[in-house]
Enzyme design. Structure first.
Site, PDB file in Angstrom:
ATOM      1  CG  HIS A   1      -0.095   0.179   2.529  1.00  0.00           C
ATOM      2  ND1 HIS A   1       0.555  -0.872   3.145  1.00  0.00           N
ATOM      3  CD2 HIS A   1       0.187   1.276   3.283  1.00  0.00           C
ATOM      4  CE1 HIS A   1       1.182  -0.434   4.226  1.00  0.00           C
ATOM      5  NE2 HIS A   1       0.989   0.871   4.336  1.00  0.00           N
TER       6      HIS A   1
ATOM      7  CG  ASP B   1       1.747   5.047   4.719  1.00  0.00           C
ATOM      8  OD1 ASP B   1       1.167   3.946   4.653  1.00  0.00           O
ATOM      9  OD2 ASP B   1       2.823   5.213   5.318  1.00  0.00           O
TER      10      ASP B   1
ATOM     11  CG  HIS C   1       5.152   1.146   2.568  1.00  0.00           C
ATOM     12  ND1 HIS C   1       4.531   2.249   2.024  1.00  0.00           N
ATOM     13  CD2 HIS C   1       4.646   1.029   3.813  1.00  0.00           C
ATOM     14  CE1 HIS C   1       3.715   2.780   2.907  1.00  0.00           C
ATOM     15  NE2 HIS C   1       3.744   2.063   4.007  1.00  0.00           N
TER      16      HIS C   1
ATOM     17  NE  ARG D   1       9.656  -5.214  10.703  1.00  0.00           N
ATOM     18  CZ  ARG D   1       8.795  -4.326  10.196  1.00  0.00           C
ATOM     19  NH1 ARG D   1       7.544  -4.655   9.998  1.00  0.00           N
ATOM     20  NH2 ARG D   1       9.203  -3.123   9.879  1.00  0.00           N
TER      21      ARG D   1
END
Ligand SMILES: C=C1C[C@]23C[C@@]1(O)CC[C@H]2[C@@]12CCC[C@@](C)(C(=O)O1)[C@H]2[C@@H]3C(=O)O
Ligand SMILES: O=C(O)CCC(=O)C(=O)O
Ligand SMILES: [Fe+2]
Length: 362
Positions: free
Chosen positions: A236, A238, A293, A303
């Site tokens: 996607h 941002d 990203h 993570r």
């Protein structure tokens, strides 16, 4: 009073194609089919780097020292070529980065039933749940998230009946620091294009950035039994002007370049990743690239990431800076507020930018 981020999805409830319940990731030894991605589920899923000369193998986003005298040009170059960069000497204390990481770990470490007490509603922005973009994919993502807009007090009280005030203080301090840093980065990037405060009226009215607002997105990517088939957070861009991302010391973030495919952004302790968002792409008349990203997961280490999503207050119309539009051309994009853009994105996802593009008259 302009509509706040909290209200943007009132008329755009999220409809998930799959079960709405967060699984208990820790109990799964095999990847359930609903979490197993193939190129059918995301055309770029397996987009490998094109065969490239050995020197390009380790290529990744630029690493920029904000104390360097040429930082503005380096940032401008990174925004044009990658739409992302990492920064050192950003002025955010290491202690605060450790605190926000601790808070994030502690939040996702709570029992599922407790986290669900602060579940995001279908029309809400804040709270615990899957990323909003989940509704555009048939497969589920191997992650859980918590979004903060405005004060986290009510949600945090439900999560931590005793310690919520300490955690609210951390979020407040983190957001304060991030706001200042984001504004500094925006002006550095614009200055590299010869754009100054006089050219962006709405932003220069108030030097202490009262024209801006933000959301904080906490992400957790649990250890995954079959990471090659799983997706932490699907590809996607941002919707922001800029996003400042803190990642713990575990790789997973990847950015896409047409010529290189997916490129991993290695975690560098104490540094922050900066992404150009769609609104900055619009403001720069397409000169800065909003970076595609995603987050991958792995088999051995959980993570965590914290994204500070920064944009203008909802009454501000963003349009290309006139200085960046040639006198014989029309601006590449029509003007749009952040709220309008988020609503367009809630319906059209990755086609949102093209929906507000001015098409040349034939
Ligand atoms: C301000 C916002 C940006 C965001 C949507 C939101 O209202 C709050 C969450 C943000 C986030 C974080 C994860 C990725 C993303 C695409 C999503 O689904 O929720 C972004 C949204 C965005 O930038 O469009
Ligand atoms: O976890 C990451 O590295 C990426 C998170 C992200 O892209 C987001 O929250 O918007
Ligand atoms: Fe993102």
């Amino acid at each position: 009073m302009p509509a706040m981020l909290t209200d943007v999805f009132r008329g755009h409830p999220i409809h998930l194609p799959h079960s709405h319940h967060q699984p208990d990731f820790t109990s799964l030894r095999e990847l359930p089919d609903s979490y197993s991605w193939t190129p059918k589920d995301d055309i770029l899923f397996a987009a490998a780097a094109a065969p490239s000369p050995p020197t390009a193998v380790d290529e990744t986003i630029p690493f920029i020292d904000l104390d360097h005298p040429d930082a503005a040009n380096q940032i401008g170059h990174a925004c044009r070529t990658w739409g992302a960069f990492q920064i050192a000497n950003h002025g955010v204390p290491l202690r605060l980065l450790q605190d926000i990481e601790f808070l994030t770990g502690s939040l996702f470490g709570l029992p599922v039933q407790r986290k669900l007490k602060a579940a995001r509603s279908e029309t809400g922005v804040s709270g615990y749940g899957v990323a909003r973009i989940a509704s555009f994919f048939n497969k589920q993502m191997w992650s859980e998230g918590f979004t903060i807009t405005g004060s986290p007090l009510n949600d945090f009280r439900k999560l931590w009946p005793q310690l919520h005030l300490n955690y609210c203080d951390i979020v407040e301090e983190y957001e304060e620091r991030m706001k200042k840093l984001a504004s500094k980065l925006m002006w550095l990037a614009l200055s590299s294009l010869g754009v100054s405060e006089e050219d962006v009226q709405w932003a220069s009215l108030n030097s202490d950035s009262n024209w801006a607002q933000a959301a904080l997105q906490l992400n957790h990517y649990p250890v995954c039994p079959q990471p090659d088939r799983a997706m932490g957070l699907a590809a996607h861009t941002d919707s922001t002007l800029l996003t400042i991302l803190y990642q713990n010391n575990t790789a997973g973030l990847q950015v896409f370049r047409d010529d290189l495919g997916w490129v991993t952004v290695p975690p560098v302790p104490g540094s922050l990743v900066v992404n150009v968002g769609d609104l900055f792409h619009i403001l720069s008349n397409g000169l800065f690239k909003s970076v595609l990203h995603r987050a991958r997961v792995n088999q051995t280490r959980a993570r965590l990431s914290v994204a500070f999503l920064w944009g203008p207050q909802s009454d501000i119309k963003i349009s290309p800076v006139p200085k960046l539009v040639s006198p014989v051309d029309t601006p590449l994009y029509r003007s749009v507020t952040w709220t309008e853009y988020l609503q367009t994105k809630a319906t059209h996802f990755n086609k949102a930018l093209s929906m507000i593009r001015n098409h040349k008259e034939e």
